[in-house]
Design an enzyme around this catalytic site. Sequence first.
Site, PDB file in Angstrom:
ATOM      1  CD  GLU A 197      41.737  27.070  53.292  1.00 53.52           C
ATOM      2  OE1 GLU A 197      42.095  25.941  53.684  1.00 53.52           O
ATOM      3  OE2 GLU A 197      42.525  27.979  52.998  1.00 53.52           O
TER       4      GLU A 197
ATOM      5  CB  SER B  57      49.635  26.668  56.665  1.00 57.02           C
ATOM      6  OG  SER B  57      49.411  26.304  58.005  1.00 57.02           O
TER       7      SER B  57
ATOM      8  CE  LYS C 255      43.752  20.556  58.032  1.00 59.24           C
ATOM      9  NZ  LYS C 255      44.121  20.685  56.602  1.00 59.24           N
TER      10      LYS C 255
ATOM     11  CD  GLU D 242      44.534  20.182  51.328  1.00 55.87           C
ATOM     12  OE1 GLU D 242      44.513  20.191  50.079  1.00 55.87           O
ATOM     13  OE2 GLU D 242      45.177  21.007  51.997  1.00 55.87           O
TER      14      GLU D 242
END
Length: 273
Positions: A190, A54, A122, A124
């Site tokens: 999320e 982000s 991390k 996804e």
Amino acid sequence: MSTSDAPTPRRVRVHHLQAAKDRGERLTMLTAYDAPTARIFDEAGIDMLLVGDSIGNTMHGHATTLPVTLDEIVVAARAVAGAVRRAFVVADLPFGTYEAGPEQALASAVRLMKETGVAAVKLEGGRRSVPQIRALTQAGIPVVAHLGYTPQSENALGGPRVQGRGAAAEEVSEDAVAVTDAGAVAIVLEMVPAPVAARITEVVRVPTIGIGAGPQCDGQVLVWVDMAGMGEWSPRFAKRFGEIGAALTSAARDYADEVRAGTFPAASHAFDA
Ligand code: KIV
């Protein structure tokens, strides 16, 4: 995770995350992209800091996280990991650095671990990322998985939309079980409906960290600029706990006013000959 009985900071390690879940203690996580904010959040007792991709939207002015490079994450992660004394620091594997397979994921994650000092990475994806999670785990690299709305797939998902409604709930649950079995040490959920996130939290052994996933997760994560009110807008799931943007605007205006009026710098800010 409680810090009350620990006067000197004890570094949060991977087993503390599991212990917190087992004791029913909620984990706190925020994003951080530089040393000063990382130090502030660490001193505030935030358990986990995420050097998230982000950074692309929040700091680098991109519309999405997709342009973020591993080089950019390395620079930010080194600053964050170097600034903290207690928090467990996680760095994102950006888009394009792990999807090709376990070998690519391993090369990217090893670089992050060697060059930055973070404690985990991390990535996804659920079942599609299982080979990568397994390879990193076997190499001794803790992996945080990220399910539900996964911003790196925003083009395929049609933008930031809740994932796991109706029949799709089972898909997210199966992904959660799969990434846990592959070795993930925690799962970010999320934009998942609260009841679905609650059920996953009950079913999986490892901590779930929610963002727009309701109150029943084992912990919560927010993008710090949303949490602190740095931008004009924050997503619906993010509460603004401050108005840092307004405070900064006011400080900048006061500074400009004083420079223009000739009242700054004062004698106390100047050096004698
Ligand atoms: O990059 C990021 O900030 C994230 C959070 C939204 C969890 O992945």
